[in-house]
Design an enzyme around this catalytic site. Structure first.
Site: not given
Length: 309
Positions: A89-90, A217
């Site tokens: 998804e953007h 991370d």
């Protein structure tokens, strides 16, 4: 690329937008489709599929907790010129600013999700007529992850372990030290690591570590916000100690006091927190040493010297 995405995503129309991005590992580009805008991460290396499959599994696991927003993963594809791609998804993101405290709260909720699930399942099991057929995610009582995930481009050993101290020493630090030994044979680093292994159990005395789903991370370059609030991305997830998450969070720019105040209001610091944080930062300095060279040697050795005293 557009033809490949049309075929693989079942779209009638695909058009590249002006949105692009990337870091030192992969590059990305957004595309408008008749099913919405997507973001495609591309890496030409042969190992990229393993890396992207780990990232997709990580995003899916975080998404299922309904705690902190991540881009919804869609599919891992073979790259047109080799390598692989991750379609997701953007999201219209910009730098984290007004939602730092909210990120601290939501990250704590992510870390508490598995513990809370275990408590709920125990309560249901002790209630007459409940607990036998409850659907949903199970409580995770071990440390690790179902698939390999990569911190940077280096794979992490996520084999399930009951004991966190053994998991961290054998499956996080030892593989990094093996790479250091293979690349440079650094005698001082190896001697310090031999001494440190004997000290690690003392850092966890009288501490209960419940497996927590981690981003893995979470440095400042992997967080942002959109109109709805904080967003985290580029995860390297596994079930581990919640304190581990805060190691790289305090490196390379770090987060402000609002983030930490909100986080620790839900998960207070346990005795010995600061020394364990150094132990967890050791992994990231070693990982950077193995990624980018001996510029990170000094920081790695300093932590080991401090902890063996």
């Amino acid at each position: 690329m557009e033809a490949l995405l049309r075929r693989e995503l079942g779209c009638g129309a695909v058009r590249a937008t002006g949105h692009s991005g990337g870091g030192c590992i992969s590059q990305g580009q957004s595309y408008d489709t008749d099913r919405g805008r997507v973001f495609v991460k591309v890496n030409g290396q042969a190992e990229a599929r393993r890396m992207f499959e780990g990232e997709m599994a990580s995003l899916t696991a975080i998404l299922e907790t309904d705690t902190v927003k991540v881009p919804k993963p869609i599919k891992v594809l073979e790259g047109p010129g080799g390598g692989s791609m991750l379609v997701m998804e953007h999201l219209d993101m910009h730098s984290l600013s007004s939602h730092a405290a909210k990120l601290g709260t939501q990250l704590a909720d992510l870390h508490l999700d598995n513990r809370r699930r275990g408590e709920t399942l125990r309560k249901e099991a002790s209630t007459v007529g409940r607990g036998g057929g409850q659907a949903g995610r199970p409580f995770v009582d071990q440390f690790g992850f179902a698939v390999v995930t990569c911190c940077g481009y280096l794979p992490q050993v996520n084999d399930w372990q009951k004991d966190w101290v053994a998991f961290y020493a054998r499956q996080r630090i030892q593989p990094q030290m093996d790479m250091v030994e293979k690349e440079s044979g650094d005698r001082e680093a190896l001697e310090l690591w031999s001494a440190l292994q004997l000290k690690i159990p003392d850092l966890f005395r009288d501490l209960e570590v419940v497996p927590a789903l981690l981003h893995g991370d979470l440095w400042s370059g992997n967080v942002a916000e959109d109109a709805s609030g904080p967003v985290i991305f580029d995860p390297a997830s596994f079930y581990g100690h919640s304190e581990y998450e805060l190691a790289i969070a305090g490196m390379f720019g770090g987060f402000g006091s609002a983030f930490y105040s909100a986080y620790h209001s839900k998960i207070p610091k346990a005795p010995g927190f600061e020394r364990r944080l150094k132990l967890y930062q050791l992994f990231h300095y070693l990982n950077h040493w193995n990624h980018f060279g001996s510029g990170y040697r000094g920081s790695s050795l300093k932590i080991m010297r401090d902890l063996v005293r």
